[in-house]
Design a protein around this motif. Sequence first.
Motif, PDB file in Angstrom:
ATOM      1  N   ASP A   1       0.806  -1.222   0.000  1.00  0.00           N
ATOM      2  CA  ASP A   1       0.000   0.000   0.000  1.00  0.00           C
ATOM      3  C   ASP A   1       0.841   1.275   0.000  1.00  0.00           C
ATOM      4  OD1 ASP A   1      -2.380  -1.337  -0.043  1.00  0.00           O
ATOM      5  OD2 ASP A   1      -2.833  -1.089   2.088  1.00  0.00           O
ATOM      6  N   GLY A   2       2.122   1.135   0.339  1.00  0.00           N
ATOM      7  CA  GLY A   2       2.990   2.306   0.412  1.00  0.00           C
ATOM      8  C   GLY A   2       3.009   2.975   1.771  1.00  0.00           C
ATOM      9  N   ALA A   3       2.313   2.393   2.737  1.00  0.00           N
ATOM     10  CA  ALA A   3       2.329   2.965   4.086  1.00  0.00           C
ATOM     11  C   ALA A   3       3.697   2.794   4.733  1.00  0.00           C
ATOM     12  CB  ALA A   3       1.259   2.301   4.956  1.00  0.00           C
ATOM     13  N   LEU A   4       4.449   1.799   4.270  1.00  0.00           N
ATOM     14  CA  LEU A   4       5.783   1.525   4.787  1.00  0.00           C
ATOM     15  C   LEU A   4       6.726   1.403   3.601  1.00  0.00           C
ATOM     16  CD1 LEU A   4       7.564   0.821   7.281  1.00  0.00           C
ATOM     17  CD2 LEU A   4       6.931  -1.573   6.912  1.00  0.00           C
ATOM     18  N   ASP A   5       7.776   2.214   3.590  1.00  0.00           N
ATOM     19  CA  ASP A   5       8.779   2.140   2.529  1.00  0.00           C
ATOM     20  C   ASP A   5       9.878   1.173   2.952  1.00  0.00           C
ATOM     21  OD1 ASP A   5      10.082   3.376  -0.012  1.00  0.00           O
ATOM     22  OD2 ASP A   5      11.635   3.517   1.531  1.00  0.00           O
ATOM     23  N   LEU A   6      10.126   0.152   2.133  1.00  0.00           N
ATOM     24  CA  LEU A   6      11.040  -0.899   2.526  1.00  0.00           C
ATOM     25  C   LEU A   6      12.457  -0.390   2.736  1.00  0.00           C
ATOM     26  CD1 LEU A   6      11.585  -3.840   3.180  1.00  0.00           C
ATOM     27  CD2 LEU A   6      11.731  -4.306   0.711  1.00  0.00           C
ATOM     28  N   ARG A   7      12.966   0.407   1.823  1.00  0.00           N
ATOM     29  CA  ARG A   7      14.328   0.921   1.982  1.00  0.00           C
ATOM     30  C   ARG A   7      14.474   1.742   3.264  1.00  0.00           C
ATOM     31  NH1 ARG A   7      17.630   0.498  -2.578  1.00  0.00           N
ATOM     32  NH2 ARG A   7      16.531  -0.016  -4.525  1.00  0.00           N
ATOM     33  N   THR A   8      13.507   2.597   3.499  1.00  0.00           N
ATOM     34  CA  THR A   8      13.551   3.449   4.683  1.00  0.00           C
ATOM     35  C   THR A   8      13.518   2.587   5.949  1.00  0.00           C
ATOM     36  OG1 THR A   8      12.419   5.239   3.531  1.00  0.00           O
ATOM     37  CG2 THR A   8      12.397   5.307   5.934  1.00  0.00           C
ATOM     38  N   ALA A   9      12.654   1.581   5.944  1.00  0.00           N
ATOM     39  CA  ALA A   9      12.527   0.706   7.097  1.00  0.00           C
ATOM     40  C   ALA A   9      13.814  -0.074   7.348  1.00  0.00           C
ATOM     41  CB  ALA A   9      11.362  -0.250   6.899  1.00  0.00           C
ATOM     42  N   LEU A  10      14.404  -0.581   6.278  1.00  0.00           N
ATOM     43  CA  LEU A  10      15.649  -1.356   6.436  1.00  0.00           C
ATOM     44  C   LEU A  10      16.776  -0.458   6.957  1.00  0.00           C
ATOM     45  CD1 LEU A  10      15.442  -3.436   3.133  1.00  0.00           C
ATOM     46  CD2 LEU A  10      15.200  -4.311   5.471  1.00  0.00           C
ATOM     47  N   ASP A  11      16.823   0.769   6.457  1.00  0.00           N
ATOM     48  CA  ASP A  11      17.850   1.706   6.939  1.00  0.00           C
ATOM     49  C   ASP A  11      17.643   2.011   8.425  1.00  0.00           C
ATOM     50  OD1 ASP A  11      19.031   1.817   4.473  1.00  0.00           O
ATOM     51  OD2 ASP A  11      18.072   3.719   3.878  1.00  0.00           O
ATOM     52  N   ALA A  12      16.390   2.168   8.830  1.00  0.00           N
ATOM     53  CA  ALA A  12      16.099   2.519  10.219  1.00  0.00           C
ATOM     54  C   ALA A  12      16.441   1.376  11.169  1.00  0.00           C
ATOM     55  CB  ALA A  12      14.630   2.898  10.361  1.00  0.00           C
ATOM     56  N   LEU A  13      16.206   0.150  10.704  1.00  0.00           N
ATOM     57  CA  LEU A  13      16.467  -1.004  11.559  1.00  0.00           C
ATOM     58  C   LEU A  13      17.954  -1.370  11.599  1.00  0.00           C
ATOM     59  CD1 LEU A  13      13.431  -3.259  10.590  1.00  0.00           C
ATOM     60  CD2 LEU A  13      13.730  -1.947  12.686  1.00  0.00           C
ATOM     61  N   GLY A  14      18.708  -0.896  10.590  1.00  0.00           N
ATOM     62  CA  GLY A  14      20.153  -1.136  10.560  1.00  0.00           C
ATOM     63  C   GLY A  14      20.526  -2.515  10.082  1.00  0.00           C
TER      64      GLY A  14
END
Length: 238
Positions: free
Chosen positions: A225-238
């Motif tokens: 749906d685009g509510a969560l951006d995968l790249r952004t999430a992966l960067d945030a989680l490290g």
Amino acid sequence: MILYPAIDLKDGQAVRLLRGDMEAATVFNDDPAGQARAFAEAGCRWLHLVDLNGAFAGRPVNAAAVEAILRAVDVPAQLGGGIRDMATIETWLDKGLARVILGTVAVEDPGLVREAARAFPGQVAVGIDARKGRVATKGWAEETEVDATALARSFEDAGVAAIIYTDIDRDGAMGGPNAEATEALARAVDIPVIASGGVSSLDDLIRLRDTGVIAGAISGRALYDGALDLRTALDALG
């Protein structure tokens, strides 16, 4: 904490259900292998695959789609749905799956889980899908009186690689995960616990990570749906 993008397969397509209802399926991609490539290109470290038809049929149904995904990407993948005997476990691992997820048989034939975990160290996970703390089986169609935490504890000495804990009432509903129940389960066992159901924002992921005890999280609808951006999430989680 590892983020597992989900590809749920129904009739050869990538879909998401609402609270496990096969009649409430939204098709997001008719090319599951292409979807897997997109997730891999975004940098994911794992993929979470579910054969939804297989979960109801008790045998693999979307094998062609799963095999296409395995050919398309080098990212390790785990698969659940319709895996209920040793022959099917062996077949999938031989085809290149990194891990199989045993759900219904964890309730109906726990001895098989133990046998498989011994035969394939690190490649067998247990899927515990629950409504209000009680386990549901056969594609969530049948509810049991089995307590989710008690079931998890029963496999403490079995050598399973992980427990995927799904709160069915949260799944696909975009209302946030049941962080409290997942954290409680993770604290009750030494087996790594992966959260599933309702992960719909970066805040949800951070909340799960910050428990300090949840090893992973699965997200599907939010990514589509685009509510969560995968790249952004992966960067945030490290």
